[in-house]
Design an enzyme around this catalytic site. Structure first.
Site, short mmCIF file in Angstrom:
data_model
loop_
_atom_site.label_atom_id
_atom_site.label_comp_id
_atom_site.label_asym_id
_atom_site.label_seq_id
_atom_site.Cartn_x
_atom_site.Cartn_y
_atom_site.Cartn_z
N LYS A 120 -0.07 4.26 -0.02
CA LYS A 120 -0.79 5.49 0.35
C LYS A 120 -0.43 6.67 -0.42
O LYS A 120 -0.38 6.54 -1.67
CB LYS A 120 -0.07 5.65 1.74
CG LYS A 120 -0.29 4.10 2.72
CD LYS A 120 0.27 4.46 4.11
CE LYS A 120 -0.02 3.12 4.90
NZ LYS A 120 0.24 3.20 6.30
N SER B 5 3.97 -2.28 9.98
CA SER B 5 5.51 -2.47 10.17
C SER B 5 6.08 -3.74 9.82
O SER B 5 7.08 -4.44 10.31
CB SER B 5 6.02 -2.18 11.52
OG SER B 5 5.63 -0.78 11.73
N GLU C 76 -6.33 4.50 8.42
CA GLU C 76 -6.15 6.04 8.14
C GLU C 76 -7.55 6.62 7.78
O GLU C 76 -7.95 7.84 7.98
CB GLU C 76 -5.09 6.27 7.19
CG GLU C 76 -3.57 5.99 7.98
CD GLU C 76 -2.58 5.32 6.98
OE1 GLU C 76 -2.72 5.49 5.75
OE2 GLU C 76 -1.51 4.94 7.43
N GLU D 140 -4.61 -5.20 11.00
CA GLU D 140 -3.86 -4.19 11.18
C GLU D 140 -3.69 -3.25 12.30
O GLU D 140 -4.54 -2.43 12.75
CB GLU D 140 -3.79 -3.09 9.95
CG GLU D 140 -3.49 -3.71 8.73
CD GLU D 140 -3.33 -2.64 7.65
OE1 GLU D 140 -2.00 -2.80 7.07
OE2 GLU D 140 -3.70 -1.62 7.28
N ASN E 161 0.89 -1.28 -0.14
CA ASN E 161 -0.09 -0.23 -0.08
C ASN E 161 0.96 0.99 -0.23
O ASN E 161 1.50 1.68 1.01
CB ASN E 161 -0.87 -0.17 1.22
CG ASN E 161 -1.66 1.05 1.44
OD1 ASN E 161 -1.88 1.98 0.58
ND2 ASN E 161 -2.17 1.28 2.36
N HIS F 58 -9.39 0.99 5.56
CA HIS F 58 -8.02 1.33 6.22
C HIS F 58 -8.14 2.19 7.34
O HIS F 58 -8.71 3.08 7.54
CB HIS F 58 -6.85 1.81 5.22
CG HIS F 58 -5.58 1.87 5.71
ND1 HIS F 58 -5.07 2.58 6.58
CD2 HIS F 58 -4.61 1.13 5.44
CE1 HIS F 58 -3.70 2.60 6.87
NE2 HIS F 58 -3.37 1.42 6.21
N GLY G 262 3.12 2.11 10.67
CA GLY G 262 4.00 3.24 10.44
C GLY G 262 5.07 3.65 11.68
O GLY G 262 5.50 4.66 11.64
#
Ligand code: PGA
Length: 253
Positions: A11, A215, A99, A170, A9, A97, A176
């Site tokens: 992003k 990660s 985010e 996730e 991904n 996701h 991240g």
């Protein structure tokens, strides 16, 4: 046997020059003749999807969108519909996701609407679930994540409609941050998700690939992917580095 998948991904990263540089390194690393058991996927920003797909044509890597509209068509400025993704033969789309949930207020109901749109077009949804750090510390993390999964299942009267779905666990605290769930922590959650799927459909539980994300790196991918209920990975930062990503892909076979 369940499908094995590694998806990258990107992003909101990259540009045309990045794609050219990435591909010149990556395509020599991904063997198009490799046994091809695992599905390999890259999700660039939507604007670059055609360009990346063209450059991946000599490899077995497919493209994915990172998001889709919950609406079918009409006056929704700035949105891109599942029908449009289908028109361009985009085979996969990430949905929900963390985010999108945290920064764009996407709810479980939005996720169901998006999955519905995608399935109508024959596009495989990669549905993300995961707990925040506070939710992990509260001890309720399994309930939090399985509730996200159940919200999707409850959106469909027949679980058979979800036969193509891919899930990605996730943990938000691992995205991240460089903090990865240990293989044992990840396996515990993947198993709980599979039990949750089985509560509605044993067939879906056996069939649905559950990816781990947060990660993932070449260094930790193999021990994560070796867990019995981990069927691959959803990779953010490390998928922007051609060599690192190809080494992660090698860990899945
Ligand atoms: P990360 O991101 O690999 O950079 O932690 C994973 C993701 O957000 O899908």
């Amino acid at each position: 046997m369940r499908r094995k998948i590694v998806a990258g991904n990107w992003k909101m990263n990259g540009n045309q020059a990045f794609i050219e540089a990435f591909i010149s390194d990556f395509s020599s690393l991904v063997d198009p003749e490799a046994d091809g058991q695992a599905e390999l996927i890259l999700a660039p920003p939507l604007l670059y999807i055609e360009r990346l797909r063209g450059r991946l044509a000599q490899t077995r890597v497919k493209v994915s969108a990172q998001n889709v509209s919950a609406y079918e068509d009409g006056a929704f400025t700035g949105e891109v519909s599942a029908r449009m993704l289908g028109d361009l033969d985009v085979p996969y789309c990430i949905v929900g996701h963390s985010e999108r949930r945290a920064l764009f207020a996407e709810t479980d109901q939005d996720v169901v609407r998006k999955v519905t749109q995608l399935l109508q077009e024959g596009i495989i949804p990669i549905v993300c679930v995961g707990e925040t750090e506070a939710e992990r510390e509260s001890g309720d993390f399994i309930e939090v994540v399985t509730a996200q999964v159940l919200a999707v299942l409850d959106g469909f009267s027949e679980t058979s409609a979800l036969a193509s779905m891919v899930l990605a666990y996730e943990p938000v605290w691992a995205i991240g941050t460089g903090k990865t769930a240990t293989p044992e922590m990840a396996q515990q959650m993947h198993k709980a998700i599979r039990v949750c799927l089985a509560s509605r459909s044993e067939e879906l539980a056996q069939k649905c690939p559950i990816l781990y994300g947060g990660s993932v790196k070449a260094l930790n991918a193999k021990e994560l992917f070796d867990q019995p209920d981990i069927d691959g990975g959803l990779v953010g930062g490390a998928s922007l580095q051609a060599e690192e990503f190809s080494r992660i892909c090698e860990c899945i076979g």
